[in-house]
Design an enzyme around this catalytic site. Structure first.
Site, short mmCIF file in Angstrom:
data_model
loop_
_atom_site.label_atom_id
_atom_site.label_comp_id
_atom_site.label_asym_id
_atom_site.label_seq_id
_atom_site.Cartn_x
_atom_site.Cartn_y
_atom_site.Cartn_z
N ARG A 2 10.41 0.30 11.81
CA ARG A 2 10.12 -0.31 12.65
C ARG A 2 9.88 -1.33 12.97
O ARG A 2 10.12 -2.29 12.87
CB ARG A 2 8.42 -0.42 11.17
N ARG A 11 -9.73 0.98 9.01
CA ARG A 11 -9.50 -1.07 9.09
C ARG A 11 -10.37 -1.81 9.77
O ARG A 11 -9.99 -2.25 10.37
CB ARG A 11 -8.26 -0.24 9.96
N LYS A 21 0.70 -0.93 -0.09
CA LYS A 21 -0.01 -0.14 0.02
C LYS A 21 0.76 1.04 0.04
O LYS A 21 0.67 2.16 -0.89
CB LYS A 21 -0.88 0.44 1.20
N ARG A 69 11.71 -5.42 5.36
CA ARG A 69 11.38 -4.28 5.50
C ARG A 69 11.96 -3.95 6.68
O ARG A 69 12.25 -2.78 6.84
CB ARG A 69 9.55 -4.30 5.02
N ARG A 101 -0.86 -8.78 13.54
CA ARG A 101 -1.35 -8.54 13.24
C ARG A 101 -2.25 -8.94 11.41
O ARG A 101 -3.22 -8.23 11.44
CB ARG A 101 -0.21 -7.80 12.45
P1 AMP Z 1 0.40 0.58 9.06
O1 AMP Z 1 1.51 1.33 9.10
O2 AMP Z 1 -0.84 1.38 7.93
O3 AMP Z 1 0.73 -0.68 8.69
O4 AMP Z 1 -0.27 0.89 10.00
C1 AMP Z 1 0.80 0.52 12.04
C2 AMP Z 1 0.07 0.57 12.86
O5 AMP Z 1 -0.57 1.91 13.56
C3 AMP Z 1 -0.92 -1.16 12.41
O6 AMP Z 1 -0.40 -2.37 12.96
C4 AMP Z 1 -2.10 -0.61 13.93
O7 AMP Z 1 -1.16 -0.63 14.82
C5 AMP Z 1 -2.07 1.03 13.57
N1 AMP Z 1 -3.11 2.19 12.93
C6 AMP Z 1 -2.55 2.26 11.89
N2 AMP Z 1 -4.05 2.61 10.93
C7 AMP Z 1 -5.01 2.22 11.72
C8 AMP Z 1 -6.37 1.86 11.98
N3 AMP Z 1 -6.88 3.00 10.47
N4 AMP Z 1 -6.84 1.63 12.66
C9 AMP Z 1 -6.16 1.67 13.99
N5 AMP Z 1 -5.36 0.74 14.15
C10 AMP Z 1 -4.64 1.62 12.45
#
Ligand code: AMP
Length: 197
Positions: A134, A89, A14, A128, A146
């Site tokens: 991260r 999400r 993404k 990554r 996750r």
């Molecule tokens: P991402 O960078 O999108 O993979 O997000 C990393 C982490 O941030 C996720 O594993 C969640 O813990 C949190 N996170 C990101 N976007 C959301 C969302 N829309 N709702 C809830 N938690 C989120």
């Protein structure tokens, strides 16, 4: 406005594809993951709260994320559209997004869902993790958590948009260029439809 959701499990590409899509279509990138990491870096109270969830591979509570998206809209009142990445999400987030967009007299045009098999996803995330800094990408148990959160809480979001006939699965394996072309083909079809041609 022209609003897109880039949907898919962690590691499905993404972020990579979003960078290219925002450049090509001139929409504003809204990644809730990036916004949360910025809050953490600035050590804000929201960031500190979010970190405890992110480190465990859990979702940050809906009201926190929805409030953050609402504030981001206020900062980008002139946007010609948004590309949502990693949001919504949960079904509650999807419904809140529908309402927020309705207030702006707009809606989601298309949901582009990147599909990648789980073993490939784990490989990509661990890879990554070597460079991204991260912490949620370095521990395989957090990665697996996750995925289970994705299956339980996020995959029902697909149904929300399938019902609205907005859901488009896209094969997310192969080269970055080939995947980008597939995304663009689907977007072009949607743009044509919306302009009535
Ligand atoms: P991402 O960078 O999108 O993979 O997000 C990393 C982490 O941030 C996720 O594993 C969640 O813990 C949190 N996170 C990101 N976007 C959301 C969302 N829309 N709702 C809830 N938690 C989120």
């Amino acid at each position: 406005m022209f609003n897109l959701i880039l949907f898919g499990p962690p590691g499905s590409g993404k972020g990579t594809q979003s960078e290219r899509l925002v450049e090509k279509y001139g929409v504003v990138h809204l990644s809730t993951g990036n916004l949360l990491r910025a809050e953490i870096a600035q050590k804000t109270p929201l960031g500190l709260e979010a970190k405890s969830f992110i480190d465990k591979g859990q979702l940050v509570p809906d009201e926190v994320v929805i409030g953050m998206v609402d504030s981001y809209f206020d900062l980008h009142k002139d946007a010609r559209g948004f590309l949502f990445d990693g949001f919504p999400r949960t079904v509650a987030q999807a419904k809140a997004l529908d309402r927020l967009l309705e207030l702006k007299k707009t809606a989601i045009s298309s949901v582009l869902a990147l599909e990648v098999n789980e073993e490939e996803l784990v490989k990509r995330l661990l890879n990554r993790g070597k460079t991204s800094g991260r912490s949620d990408d370095t521990d395989e148990s957090v990665i697996r958590k996750r995925f289970s959160v994705y299956t339980e809480e996020t995959s029902p979001v697909a149904e929300h948009y399938r019902k609205a006939r907005k859901f488009h699965p896209i094969a997310g394996e192969g080269s970055v260029d080939a995947i980008f072309d597939r995304l663009c083909d689907t977007i072009e079809k949607q743009l044509k439809k919306e302009s009535g041609h």
